[in-house]
Design an enzyme around this catalytic site. Sequence first.
Site, PDB file in Angstrom:
ATOM      1  N   SER B 218       0.843  -1.186   0.000  1.00 30.66           N
ATOM      2  CA  SER B 218       0.000   0.000   0.000  1.00 30.66           C
ATOM      3  C   SER B 218       0.880   1.238   0.000  1.00 30.66           C
ATOM      4  CB  SER B 218      -0.850   0.032   1.285  1.00 30.66           C
ATOM      5  OG  SER B 218      -1.652  -1.105   1.398  1.00 30.66           O
ATOM      6  N   SER B 256      -3.798  -3.191  -2.311  1.00 29.14           N
ATOM      7  CA  SER B 256      -3.000  -1.985  -2.103  1.00 29.14           C
ATOM      8  C   SER B 256      -3.877  -0.831  -1.645  1.00 29.14           C
ATOM      9  CB  SER B 256      -2.294  -1.609  -3.413  1.00 29.14           C
ATOM     10  OG  SER B 256      -1.365  -0.564  -3.196  1.00 29.14           O
ATOM     11  N   ASP B 258      -4.496   2.677  -0.883  1.00 26.00           N
ATOM     12  CA  ASP B 258      -3.793   3.860  -1.367  1.00 26.00           C
ATOM     13  C   ASP B 258      -4.557   5.125  -0.995  1.00 26.00           C
ATOM     14  OD1 ASP B 258      -2.015   2.016  -2.492  1.00 26.00           O
ATOM     15  OD2 ASP B 258      -3.065   2.004  -4.408  1.00 26.00           O
TER      16      ASP B 258
END
Lengths: 319, 319, 319, 319
Positions: B218, B256, B258
């Site tokens: 991430s 991930s 983000d």
Amino acid sequence: PRARDLGLSIGRFPPGPLNAITDVGQVAVGHVTLIEGDRTRTGATAILPHPGNVFADRPRAGLSVLNGFGKFAGATQVQELGEIETPILLTNTLAVGRGVEALVRHTLAQPGNAHVTSINAVVGETNDGRLNDIRAARPTVEEMRAALANARPGPVTEGAVGAGTGTISFGLKGGIGTASRRVGEHMQGVLVQANFGGTLRVDGRPVAGVPEADADGSIVLVIATDAPLSSRNLTRLASRSFAGLARIGSALSNGSGDYALVFSVGPGAPLGNDACSPLFEAVIEAAEEAILNALLMAGDMDGYDARHDRPNRVAGLKL
Amino acid sequence: PRARDLGLSIGRFPPGPLNAITDVGQVAVGHVTLIEGDRTRTGATAILPHPGNVFADRPRAGLSVLNGFGKFAGATQVQELGEIETPILLTNTLAVGRGVEALVRHTLAQPGNAHVTSINAVVGETNDGRLNDIRAARPTVEEMRAALANARPGPVTEGAVGAGTGTISFGLKGGIGTASRRVGEHMQGVLVQANFGGTLRVDGRPVAGVPEADADGSIVLVIATDAPLSSRNLTRLASRSFAGLARIGSALSNGSGDYALVFSVGPGAPLGNDACSPLFEAVIEAAEEAILNALLMAGDMDGYDARHDRPNRVAGLKL
Amino acid sequence: PRARDLGLSIGRFPPGPLNAITDVGQVAVGHVTLIEGDRTRTGATAILPHPGNVFADRPRAGLSVLNGFGKFAGATQVQELGEIETPILLTNTLAVGRGVEALVRHTLAQPGNAHVTSINAVVGETNDGRLNDIRAARPTVEEMRAALANARPGPVTEGAVGAGTGTISFGLKGGIGTASRRVGEHMQGVLVQANFGGTLRVDGRPVAGVPEADADGSIVLVIATDAPLSSRNLTRLASRSFAGLARIGSALSNGSGDYALVFSVGPGAPLGNDACSPLFEAVIEAAEEAILNALLMAGDMDGYDARHDRPNRVAGLKL
Amino acid sequence: PRARDLGLSIGRFPPGPLNAITDVGQVAVGHVTLIEGDRTRTGATAILPHPGNVFADRPRAGLSVLNGFGKFAGATQVQELGEIETPILLTNTLAVGRGVEALVRHTLAQPGNAHVTSINAVVGETNDGRLNDIRAARPTVEEMRAALANARPGPVTEGAVGAGTGTISFGLKGGIGTASRRVGEHMQGVLVQANFGGTLRVDGRPVAGVPEADADGSIVLVIATDAPLSSRNLTRLASRSFAGLARIGSALSNGSGDYALVFSVGPGAPLGNDACSPLFEAVIEAAEEAILNALLMAGDMDGYDARHDRPNRVAGLKL
């Protein structure tokens, strides 16, 4: 030429047989291209998710809005219900109302829809007013319906056609482009109406001789997949396509209305969250290559700049 | 080395004097770095928007969530009220609760806050469990408070420090990185906690000898600007930073998480929508360069893979 | 008394056997109630969606945020992935960090979770600082874990218990309340932590002798359903609960952080959009009645006003 | 009669002199009402934020979508840029495309707009197909333009006029209604196109003799304020209007597309978050009373049910 004709292949997933959105299920694409006199450089592009009655047989769908500075019709219902109920039309900024009317007339006229009283028309747009007399009310409702009627499976005409007839990207002639990717047993395709700008990169490399930092315009990406995904994961998939836009060099300016609509033609129970990662990665690649194809297939164009009321000429990308 | 030490400069806007988030106003950064025995490779990084009482003097702020698969604390209030009321802490995934507690204790203890009864702590995280025994409850609340106490203006230590001590990016050692850009009279800076993956590109070019398609992890991006923007336009600015993430090769995988948090230290009436375009473009560049700095400054690291219960070694990027 | 003990029944759908969130599947509720000395009036309430390992067996979930002026932990991941992976804790505003830590410790300690390195703790809060010394760091992490350990199916204790120990609604003593509704073959339940204000209406009728326009505070609604719904439709369901809040007279003030979290324990393919309408209507009714139960069961309370540093006394609603 | 003619006054804030949206600044309203033969019962209503060129002088604006199952045009740009650039048109579901075209033609034709090439038309709709042959392409583009040309300040005609000509609410005749509230030095007004259902409550009390649980339909609320608010706080203000909808008994069904658009005619620096609470509360009251006025002013109506292809008769509310 398309990107692959020049030896350019974006990313690591293989394309489908046509390297086009029409690799997905029975997706069909139709254009109406209007090049008339000195001033008319516009058109419409229709994407049909399947050959049946879309109102009766609705694909799951999602919409991701990177920059909502645009006139995309149908947005809230797609996001609320997670489905589309009409084909998708792309056209110019001031033609969206006529595009909605065209999809309404198209849907009311289809067999089985005699009692339909509510229709969510999906119409995307970018502004072709740098090459087209966009104030002149073309395409008409009937011309939009012609794009729907023209839709066919198979290879997709790219470049300065349909909704890409008058578009500009990176100060060069933009247009319609498409690409696809195979991800395991699934196929995904992207079709773009490229009309945005920034600093062009071709597979990461800068390009000489391109106008500097022309960041006007917008993009609509239409994504088809045969992976069965929930509307939530379709929306996530759509948002990844913006990475392709970023990689080719978009400046993501205030004025660039950037939309990604995705639909799934895959029946059955939705895949889980974990299954999404390769689908996400492939849509990035396909989006980048579809934009590149739009630029490479567009050629030069003379037209009319409606904002400045003067002729205009825009060169196509040559690599 | 930092990217510019290698002759790499991303984009077209000039960096500030430190090429760091601390170029903006009086922004300060503090780390606590925990490298102990075979298993502890973690820490925290604090970003202070100004040296005063942040609860009393709240910077306008925005938060853009590209992928919400993360534990970012304080998200809804930042989005609702358009401001932050604490410094920002970055740490590991399982330490967010302690980070919230640390910011609460920090805020309650400040002069002038004797009657404060509500605090929206802002804590970002990525998962350092591939090099760190993340289950072991470090950093503690007190260690987090040390990161806040350590915050200083001036050059920012990058690489395997603070919240980046145990992070991994592209299968290489990730970490903390920063960069800044001057845009006319305004200064913008980005600090990242880089822990994501994909296929690394350095200024668009592929890199040999890098692990293939390691897409775990991430990223959190913290953005400071002295441009006076509304919270709406700050949020738009934050979303553009993801283009830097895309350009360096993130796969934007399902896993991930983000996040981009932005705050403004610029007083006065907000700039209009049209003024945003160069600020948007500059944040893309700064984000890409900050990530590159994080990778280049990180070095090799031995540690402990908590998911697989075994030692691990990760190499730093060498160009 | 509960509302139905007074002959008050809200709406047209029948309640479940307990008229409580625990009518749904095997949902369990646990409180820890802290009433100590003159100043401590706080606690925590845990809602367990099922008796198993929630991290391993994740209910589909949705979160609707009417007013994000609150510290709700876990928000972005619930919205992104459409599921919860921990039980839900409710507590006071300054205890959220400790609540997160408690859920992390709880989850790491469960059989089968030995290699878990990422946990999205879901913690809601309202501010009990008008009756509780909220700055004093209670409940502790261990006290929060006690609420989890205390969770049981069956009747739910309401009023000034758990996370409702120190809350205030409409200038009256608020608290925890619950209600349920049967909708065809499905059961839905709501549990609220009521701490908001406005102008109280009981089933639409004004109430004499109530403090005027006390609009401080917030509410968290936790909704359980055994209807199998997609995360998108769960989120839509959650948003309807705010209509119950509106009907009982909330002023929806700037400061009222209002959140509705919903989870489904119903297995199988999600119901379609059309099937949602009665579920939507029933959640409005259950929310209104749950709030009414919270008020009616709360009683009078003496405590400490932390904002003004003085004793406080709040009366319970008597009809 | 209007609600106040019957002694019904909702809430605690006083109305403006007209108790109408036209109490705010120089807001003007225009209708075109189409009642022809047995089948045509439709129309359009235009709201002009000020008498000038709206494209050149753009009011700050916000849009809150409670249920996006509708065809609201212009949504994403209002949310992205926080402003409107055209008047607002309300009409029937299948007329939105023609409404967009009408606003485009209207805007292009205004003095000073000779080089305009991009217009974000704002068009709301509800479905009048239970009393109107909605498939018959009325109102036309020209009829919509007549609604714009008809707009006047002063008292607003309510009931079965304009976009409310064929609408139904709670199984009774719905229509256009309006109300306003003074909040300190500020004035706020609401105009609704009421076409939704549920279980009707008049100021909280049930009504005898009303059709049971008719929950079809939708609502659009247009809100004007002269309070200077940021687009973020305008959006929050808009969301509060749904509480008025909840209080009057909406079932908030799957099919009810519920939208609230707000614009501010107040110049100057935006008020802070804390100043919003009374404005929030007043908009709840005005929304509830505007809906009540729509119902009370509507009268009986004969027409044509397009979904079932048969005549229909709907009674007006009598109290």
